[in-house]
Design a protein around this motif. Structure first.
Motif, PDB file in Angstrom:
ATOM      1  N   GLU A  63       0.838  -1.195   0.000  1.00 34.31           N
ATOM      2  CA  GLU A  63       0.000   0.000   0.000  1.00 34.31           C
ATOM      3  C   GLU A  63       0.876   1.249   0.000  1.00 34.31           C
ATOM      4  OE1 GLU A  63      -2.331  -0.596   3.481  1.00 34.31           O
ATOM      5  OE2 GLU A  63      -3.931  -1.692   2.438  1.00 34.31           O
ATOM      6  N   GLN A  64       1.956   1.194   0.778  1.00 33.46           N
ATOM      7  CA  GLN A  64       2.888   2.323   0.809  1.00 33.46           C
ATOM      8  C   GLN A  64       3.571   2.515  -0.528  1.00 33.46           C
ATOM      9  OE1 GLN A  64       1.649   3.886   3.749  1.00 33.46           O
ATOM     10  NE2 GLN A  64       3.722   4.700   3.446  1.00 33.46           N
ATOM     11  N   LEU A  65       3.898   1.424  -1.198  1.00 33.88           N
ATOM     12  CA  LEU A  65       4.513   1.524  -2.520  1.00 33.88           C
ATOM     13  C   LEU A  65       3.556   2.196  -3.495  1.00 33.88           C
ATOM     14  CD1 LEU A  65       6.743   0.904  -4.577  1.00 33.88           C
ATOM     15  CD2 LEU A  65       5.739  -1.377  -4.857  1.00 33.88           C
ATOM     16  N   ARG A  66       2.287   1.792  -3.472  1.00 33.60           N
ATOM     17  CA  ARG A  66       1.309   2.418  -4.361  1.00 33.60           C
ATOM     18  C   ARG A  66       1.195   3.914  -4.085  1.00 33.60           C
ATOM     19  NH1 ARG A  66      -1.029   1.819  -9.295  1.00 33.60           N
ATOM     20  NH2 ARG A  66      -0.119   3.892  -9.400  1.00 33.60           N
ATOM     21  N   LYS A  67       1.196   4.286  -2.806  1.00 39.14           N
ATOM     22  CA  LYS A  67       1.125   5.707  -2.459  1.00 39.14           C
ATOM     23  C   LYS A  67       2.341   6.465  -2.968  1.00 39.14           C
ATOM     24  CE  LYS A  67      -1.700   5.063   1.711  1.00 39.14           C
ATOM     25  NZ  LYS A  67      -1.728   5.129   3.196  1.00 39.14           N
ATOM     26  N   ALA A  68       3.502   5.828  -2.890  1.00 38.40           N
ATOM     27  CA  ALA A  68       4.718   6.478  -3.375  1.00 38.40           C
ATOM     28  C   ALA A  68       4.667   6.669  -4.883  1.00 38.40           C
ATOM     29  CB  ALA A  68       5.942   5.648  -2.983  1.00 38.40           C
ATOM     30  N   LEU A  69       4.153   5.683  -5.592  1.00 41.55           N
ATOM     31  CA  LEU A  69       4.030   5.816  -7.045  1.00 41.55           C
ATOM     32  C   LEU A  69       3.047   6.930  -7.402  1.00 41.55           C
ATOM     33  CD1 LEU A  69       3.922   2.047  -8.136  1.00 41.55           C
ATOM     34  CD2 LEU A  69       5.893   3.584  -8.058  1.00 41.55           C
ATOM     35  N   ASP A  70       1.940   6.981  -6.691  1.00 45.24           N
ATOM     36  CA  ASP A  70       0.958   8.031  -6.952  1.00 45.24           C
ATOM     37  C   ASP A  70       1.552   9.413  -6.670  1.00 45.24           C
ATOM     38  OD1 ASP A  70      -0.850   6.071  -7.625  1.00 45.24           O
ATOM     39  OD2 ASP A  70      -1.933   6.141  -5.716  1.00 45.24           O
ATOM     40  N   ALA A  71       2.304   9.512  -5.574  1.00 43.54           N
ATOM     41  CA  ALA A  71       2.914  10.794  -5.218  1.00 43.54           C
ATOM     42  C   ALA A  71       3.921  11.241  -6.267  1.00 43.54           C
ATOM     43  CB  ALA A  71       3.587  10.689  -3.844  1.00 43.54           C
ATOM     44  N   ALA A  72       4.496  10.285  -6.977  1.00 42.89           N
ATOM     45  CA  ALA A  72       5.468  10.611  -8.029  1.00 42.89           C
ATOM     46  C   ALA A  72       4.784  10.917  -9.366  1.00 42.89           C
ATOM     47  CB  ALA A  72       6.445   9.455  -8.197  1.00 42.89           C
ATOM     48  N   GLY A  73       3.460  10.916  -9.381  1.00 41.15           N
ATOM     49  CA  GLY A  73       2.738  11.229 -10.607  1.00 41.15           C
ATOM     50  C   GLY A  73       2.469  10.032 -11.497  1.00 41.15           C
ATOM     51  N   LEU A  74       2.614   8.822 -10.952  1.00 45.21           N
ATOM     52  CA  LEU A  74       2.409   7.601 -11.737  1.00 45.21           C
ATOM     53  C   LEU A  74       1.036   6.994 -11.469  1.00 45.21           C
ATOM     54  CD1 LEU A  74       5.984   6.106 -11.237  1.00 45.21           C
ATOM     55  CD2 LEU A  74       5.061   7.085 -13.348  1.00 45.21           C
ATOM     56  N   THR A  75       0.049   7.846 -11.260  1.00 42.90           N
ATOM     57  CA  THR A  75      -1.287   7.375 -10.904  1.00 42.90           C
ATOM     58  C   THR A  75      -1.941   6.568 -12.016  1.00 42.90           C
ATOM     59  OG1 THR A  75      -2.201   9.493 -11.640  1.00 42.90           O
ATOM     60  CG2 THR A  75      -1.726   9.259  -9.291  1.00 42.90           C
ATOM     61  N   GLU A  76      -1.594   6.857 -13.269  1.00 44.47           N
ATOM     62  CA  GLU A  76      -2.239   6.178 -14.403  1.00 44.47           C
ATOM     63  C   GLU A  76      -1.529   4.894 -14.821  1.00 44.47           C
ATOM     64  OE1 GLU A  76      -5.175   7.230 -15.600  1.00 44.47           O
ATOM     65  OE2 GLU A  76      -5.030   8.695 -13.968  1.00 44.47           O
ATOM     66  N   VAL A  77      -0.423   4.587 -14.168  1.00 41.47           N
ATOM     67  CA  VAL A  77       0.331   3.381 -14.518  1.00 41.47           C
ATOM     68  C   VAL A  77      -0.409   2.136 -14.040  1.00 41.47           C
ATOM     69  CG1 VAL A  77       2.438   2.092 -14.007  1.00 41.47           C
ATOM     70  CG2 VAL A  77       2.574   4.506 -14.587  1.00 41.47           C
TER      71      VAL A  77
END
Length: 328
Positions: A63-77
């Motif tokens: 869950e933390q990894l997903r949040k980190a990806l979203d915070a980096a702007g990778l929400t659509e990946v």
């Protein structure tokens, strides 16, 4: 057809994403950003067994990894997961306590997939990967192996029925990957998985088809066509992976493109995964890799005459796009 989503396996870089390590996550983000610029729409992430007595404790890590990806702007990946069972969590074990542990473990991996925002969990989740059965100190092959397998298939079916019901509640499809006989004892062919699934009602348990295993462990193009037709009829074709027989570069490889893709594309709408196994330490023995490592930008020094992991990824997606364009 050329606009179909193409994903890349993170086996190019790692088998363990170290989701608790922010510095490691920065490297994951850097790789994803570069690969997205090449046109990759998503990634298949290995979900490493972290060894906890309670595998559910791994879920918050991802869950933390997903949040980190979203915070980096990778929400659509888009993300899918690669999962393997182990001897301690073996759905086919004759020991009920081991099967119980396997169900708990696999449910936790479904939860991780959902936590990452994914809808596909694939891999060798039936028999433990790269573990060959023995009797009286000798490895079992041929008729003896097949006789050994039959009761274990039978005993695993109720577990996968439960797993399918659970996965449906999480919006996740589980794709059992048949792996060639060089790497694992069973199942080796798409037909093997379909035969197993004949006793599993849940359509959320299906098949992952990988070109490398089709070439190395399948009966031939006519049997493959029938198998894909049956997968489609049963709505069990859950994932399709493009990987060369040597698990290396896609751009120039012995993939029978038309024989592999043409039966799949009309009946499968999901992403196509390019899977390259880099010569990182974890794969050297299990895959008996002899080729040089594709050096990883930001982690390795460049090696003259050897392509980088990014080069291999870029050439691979270009090649697959070309083959998709031929299919029209």
């Amino acid at each position: 057809m050329s606009t179909r989503d193409i994903y890349l396996s993170f086996f190019m870089f790692t088998v363990n994403l170290h989701p608790d390590d922010p510095q490691y996550t920065e490297g994951v983000v850097r790789h994803m950003e570069e690969l997205c610029s090449m046109g990759y729409a998503g990634f298949d992430l290995p979900v490493f067994p972290h060894g906890s007595s309670n595998p559910q404790e791994d879920v918050p890590r991802y869950e933390q990894l997903r949040k980190a990806l979203d915070a980096a702007g990778l929400t659509e990946v888009g993300l899918t997961t690669n999962v393997a069972t182990t001897p301690a969590c073996d759905p086919t074990s004759m020991d009920a306590s081991v099967r119980d542990a396997a169900l708990v473990y696999l449910k936790s991996r479904v939860d991780i997939t959902a936590a990452l925002g994914g809808t596909i969990m694939a891999g060798p989740v039936l028999f433990p990967y790269n573990v060959f059965p023995t009797a009286h100190g000798e490895t079992l092959w041929s008729d003896a192996l097949q006789d050994w397998l039959l009761p274990r298939y039978e005993i695993a079916r109720p577990l996968f029925e439960q797993l399918g019901e659970y996965a449906a509640g999480q919006g996740v499809r589980v794709a059992i990957e048949p792996v060639d006989h060089w790497e694992t004892p069973a199942p080796n062919m798409v037909r093997d998985v379909l035969d197993f699934l004949g006793g599993v009602r849940s359509p959320h348990i299906g098949v992952c088809v990988d070109s490398s295993h089709v070439v190395l462990g399948s009966s031939g193009p006519e049997a493959y066509l029938r198998d894909i037709e049956d997968c489609a009829r049963q709505q069990r074709l859950h994932y399709v992976q493009v990987s060369p027989p040597d698990r290396g570069e896609v751009a120039d490889s012995w993939i029978p493109w038309r024989e592999f893709l043409d039966p799949v594309l009309p009946v499968y709408e999901g992403p196509l995964l390019i899977e390259v196994f880099n010569a990182i330490p974890e794969f050297l023995n299990s895959l008996r890799l002899t080729r040089r490592k594709f050096w990883i930008p930001g982690e390795d020094e460049p090696v003259a005459g050897v392509p980088s992991a990014y080069d291999v990824a870029r050439d691979g997606i270009d090649k697959l796009r070309t083959e998709l364009a031929v299919s029209g």
